[in-house]
Structures are given as structure tokens and as C-alpha cells.
Design a protein around this motif. Structure first.
Motif, short mmCIF file in Angstrom:
data_model
loop_
_atom_site.label_atom_id
_atom_site.label_comp_id
_atom_site.label_asym_id
_atom_site.label_seq_id
_atom_site.Cartn_x
_atom_site.Cartn_y
_atom_site.Cartn_z
N ILE A 156 -9.56 -22.32 -10.38
CA ILE A 156 -10.49 -22.67 -10.89
C ILE A 156 -11.64 -22.55 -10.00
O ILE A 156 -11.66 -22.67 -9.09
N THR A 157 -12.22 -21.63 -10.18
CA THR A 157 -13.73 -21.33 -9.96
C THR A 157 -14.63 -21.92 -10.47
O THR A 157 -15.44 -22.17 -11.59
N THR A 158 -15.67 -21.94 -9.52
CA THR A 158 -16.91 -22.87 -9.39
C THR A 158 -17.80 -21.75 -9.69
O THR A 158 -18.41 -21.08 -8.91
N GLU A 169 -11.73 -13.15 -4.02
CA GLU A 169 -10.86 -12.69 -4.58
C GLU A 169 -9.40 -13.76 -3.26
O GLU A 169 -8.02 -12.68 -3.94
N ALA A 170 -10.51 -14.04 -2.22
CA ALA A 170 -8.45 -14.43 -1.62
C ALA A 170 -7.70 -15.63 -2.33
O ALA A 170 -6.35 -15.81 -2.31
N ALA A 171 -8.63 -16.40 -3.37
CA ALA A 171 -8.10 -17.35 -4.05
C ALA A 171 -7.18 -16.82 -5.33
O ALA A 171 -5.75 -16.78 -5.61
N LEU A 172 -7.95 -15.50 -5.52
CA LEU A 172 -7.20 -15.44 -6.94
C LEU A 172 -5.61 -14.30 -6.70
O LEU A 172 -5.30 -14.40 -6.84
N HIS A 173 -6.38 -13.39 -5.67
CA HIS A 173 -5.10 -12.52 -5.38
C HIS A 173 -4.20 -13.55 -4.54
O HIS A 173 -2.86 -13.02 -4.98
N GLY A 174 -4.31 -14.29 -3.77
CA GLY A 174 -3.50 -14.82 -2.93
C GLY A 174 -2.95 -16.24 -4.34
O GLY A 174 -1.45 -15.98 -4.43
N ALA A 175 -2.89 -16.10 -5.09
CA ALA A 175 -2.46 -17.13 -6.41
C ALA A 175 -1.37 -16.35 -6.78
O ALA A 175 0.17 -16.60 -7.38
N SER A 176 -1.81 -15.58 -7.26
CA SER A 176 -1.22 -13.87 -8.08
C SER A 176 0.18 -13.24 -7.42
O SER A 176 0.99 -13.83 -8.04
N ALA A 177 -0.18 -13.49 -5.81
CA ALA A 177 0.93 -13.01 -5.43
C ALA A 177 1.55 -14.14 -5.51
O ALA A 177 2.89 -13.11 -5.21
N VAL A 178 1.50 -15.39 -4.99
CA VAL A 178 2.91 -16.67 -5.37
C VAL A 178 3.26 -16.67 -6.52
O VAL A 178 4.99 -16.37 -6.44
N THR A 220 -0.34 -25.98 -7.19
CA THR A 220 0.03 -25.24 -8.28
C THR A 220 -0.97 -25.04 -8.88
O THR A 220 -1.99 -24.74 -9.65
N THR A 221 -2.42 -25.38 -7.94
CA THR A 221 -3.88 -25.38 -8.45
C THR A 221 -4.87 -25.02 -6.99
O THR A 221 -5.21 -25.73 -6.23
N VAL A 222 -5.74 -24.05 -7.54
CA VAL A 222 -6.58 -24.13 -6.01
C VAL A 222 -8.08 -23.65 -6.81
O VAL A 222 -7.99 -23.22 -7.93
N ILE A 223 -9.25 -24.32 -5.90
CA ILE A 223 -10.00 -24.36 -6.78
C ILE A 223 -11.23 -23.88 -5.83
O ILE A 223 -11.23 -23.70 -4.05
N ASN A 224 -11.65 -23.11 -6.13
CA ASN A 224 -12.91 -21.82 -4.95
C ASN A 224 -14.07 -22.99 -5.28
O ASN A 224 -14.80 -22.63 -6.25
N VAL A 225 -14.77 -23.40 -4.77
CA VAL A 225 -16.14 -23.56 -4.82
C VAL A 225 -17.42 -23.12 -2.54
O VAL A 225 -17.85 -23.13 -2.80
N ALA A 226 -17.14 -22.27 -2.53
CA ALA A 226 -17.14 -21.43 -1.83
C ALA A 226 -18.74 -20.56 -1.64
O ALA A 226 -18.27 -19.82 -3.09
N TRP A 227 -19.78 -20.84 -0.98
CA TRP A 227 -20.71 -20.21 -1.25
C TRP A 227 -20.44 -19.98 0.46
O TRP A 227 -21.22 -20.59 1.28
N ASP A 235 -14.55 -36.07 -10.87
CA ASP A 235 -13.12 -35.92 -12.36
C ASP A 235 -12.92 -35.06 -12.81
O ASP A 235 -11.69 -35.41 -13.47
N CYS A 236 -13.86 -34.09 -13.30
CA CYS A 236 -13.92 -33.29 -14.21
C CYS A 236 -13.23 -32.29 -13.69
O CYS A 236 -12.39 -31.56 -14.32
N TYR A 237 -12.62 -31.52 -12.31
CA TYR A 237 -11.90 -30.43 -11.83
C TYR A 237 -10.09 -31.52 -11.76
O TYR A 237 -9.73 -30.41 -11.79
N ILE A 238 -10.58 -33.19 -12.30
CA ILE A 238 -9.66 -33.28 -12.21
C ILE A 238 -8.71 -33.24 -13.64
O ILE A 238 -7.38 -32.79 -13.61
N ALA A 239 -9.25 -33.09 -14.33
CA ALA A 239 -9.23 -32.92 -15.61
C ALA A 239 -8.92 -31.97 -15.84
O ALA A 239 -7.84 -31.83 -16.49
N ILE A 240 -9.42 -31.25 -15.22
CA ILE A 240 -9.04 -29.81 -15.71
C ILE A 240 -8.11 -29.06 -14.73
O ILE A 240 -7.22 -28.43 -15.70
N VAL A 241 -7.49 -29.63 -13.90
CA VAL A 241 -5.94 -29.57 -13.43
C VAL A 241 -4.79 -30.14 -14.05
O VAL A 241 -3.83 -29.83 -14.47
#
Length: 257
Positions: free
Chosen positions: A56-58, A40-49, A13-20, A168-174
Motif C-alpha cells: 500500500i503506497t501513500t 522501490e524497496a517495498a515494491l521490489h522486495g515484496a515481489s521478490a518474496v 502479507t502487507t507492506v505500507i509505504n509512507v516514507a518521505w 482505520d482506513c489503512y487497516i480497512a485496505i489491508v
């Protein structure tokens, strides 16, 4: 297609993008060419499903600072803003974040379920070989370039968050985050020279810190994020810096003499 199947198979239900892309490229445009791929993989992959999947993007707190300095909150800077002089050394990092944030904002405006978290400078006992700040603080103390990086200017102001507080912040955002949300994780306002002084003391290394003057009057204020996400920060740099130094020694990335 593989990404879509994985989302569906594991009831994500949640995808976190932190890739650099590391090491960094020489220009923000070249860096963006690499960084946009996993984003873009995270955004478009999520919307397609499913429209219910929250991405959540960093980003980075550097991209929040405008030419006027002052109070820094979760509000993104206006388009075409000018970096203050002391941040020019980080033009690539800030510039790439702004470009990436633009993709996310466009995704949200088109109905996508996403939010942006702006972590401040992350410190702590990293489980990996070493973080950006592990090297940056040491090269600032020595005053010498390390791995191609120049020492930070004395008036470099940022905020700091322990890696576990950020988790903890990421968990709270979820749990509490909403579509289109912007969140700042920035517990402690300290210049690099101030943190380096604490670091040097913990490492028992002689270090005469340059006089720090917050010329841009930069103050990070994450009170709104803490209220919305019901967060309380648990760690302070002064209490954790000794363990941070010891972990760097264990990893073999300690080079202070």
C-alpha cells in the motif's frame, strides 16, 4: 536481501509505504531521487518474496486535482495535467506524488500487487514532534514565513482527516483492498483559512481570516472508498481542534503569540 528475509520470517502479507525525505529538496526531481528508494524497496522486495504481498503506497490528495477543479475522487489525473493556480505553491509535493504514483502504476501493470491511498490533510494529536500541518496552520495565522514556508494562499482548498480515521482506513485496505485499488480518505472539505479560524479560536488567538472563495469549485468525494472499504469516519475537526492545539503546546512546537 535483509528486507526479503524479514518479509518471509514474520509471515508479512502487507507492506505500507509512507516514507518521505525530510527536509524537502528544492526540486521535485531531487525529492523523487530520495523518495523512490524506500518505495522501490517495498515494491521490489515484496515481489521478490511472494506475489501475494500487498504493498500500500501513500500519495496525496493534491496530486488528484486537475486544472478543471470540481469533484475530486480516487481517479488519478491524466498525464500532463496542469495544476490550478492556487496549487502552484505545492507543485513540488504534488509533482513528486505523481512521479511516485507512476512507479506504482507501472508495478501494478506488470502484475505487482499494490494499491494507492490518497490521504487528505492529516490532523490530530501527533505522537511526534510536530506535523506539517501543525506548522502550516500557525504560519498561516501569523501571516509570516515559518521554517522557510510562506503562508498559504487564502483560496487553498483541501480536505481533512483525523490521524486515527486514517489509521482505520489503512487497516480497512489491508482487509478489503484489492490489487490496483485507489482509495481516497477525505472526510471534511475545508479551506486552510476555515481550519485556521477553528484553530485560532481553540488557541484563543485573535485571527481575522481572509474571505474564502472556492474558485476551482473543489469538492472531495470519498464515498466510493467508504463503500468499498466499509468505512465510517469518526472524527470532525471542530470537535478535535482543541486537543490538537493542546498537544502542540505539549510538544513545544507552539509558536503563536
Amino acid at each position: 536481501m535483509m528486507l526479503h528475509k524479514q518479509f518471509a520470517s514474520y509471515d508479512i502479507t502487507t507492506v505500507i509505504n509512507v516514507a518521505w525525505h525530510i527536509p524537502l529538496e528544492s526540486t521535485k526531481e531531487a525529492q523523487f531521487a530520495f523518495d523512490r528508494i524506500p518505495l522501490e524497496a517495498a515494491l521490489h522486495g515484496a515481489s521478490a518474496v511472494s506475489p501475494d504481498i500487498h504493498v500500500i503506497t501513500t500519495s496525496g490528495n493534491f496530486s488528484l486535482i486537475t486544472a478543471n477543479g470540481g469533484q475530486i475522487t480516487e481517479t488519478p489525473p491524466p498525464l500532463g495535467y496542469t495544476l490550478p493556480e492556487y496549487l502552484v505553491c505545492l507543485d513540488l509535493l504534488a509533482g513528486v506524488n505523481v512521479l511516485k504514483d507512476g512507479l506504482v502504476e507501472e508495478y501494478i501493470s506488470n502484475g505487482g500487487n499494490a494499491s494507492i491511498v490518497y490521504p487528505s490533510s492529516v490532523y490530530g494529536s501527533a505522537p511526534t514532534r510536530g506535523s506539517f500541518w501543525d506548522f502550516a496552520i500557525q504560519q498561516f495565522i501569523t501571516g509570516k514565513p515559518h521554517q522557510g514556508s510562506q503562508p498559504f494562499p487564502p483560496d487553498f482548498m483541501t480536505a481533512w482527516i483525523h490521524v486515527e480515521d486514517l489509521a482505520d482506513c489503512y487497516i480497512a485496505i489491508v482487509r478489503f483492498g484489492s490489487k490496483g485499488g485507489h482509495y481516497l480518505a477525505a472526510p471534511e472539505n475545508l479551506s486552510v483559512s476555515q481550519v485556521s479560524t477553528l484553530f485560532a479560536q481553540a488557541a484563543q488567538v485573535e485571527f481575522l481570516a481572509p474571505v474564502f472563495e472556492n474558485k476551482d469549485k473543489v469538492i472531495f468525494d470519498d464515498s466510493h472508498t467508504r463503500e468499498v472499504l466499509q468505512l465510517q469516519w469518526k472524527y470532525k475537526v471542530a470537535d478535535e481542534v482543541k486537543g490538537w492545539v493542546e498537544r502542540i503546546k505539549e510538544l513545544g512546537t507552539y509558536f503563536l503569540e
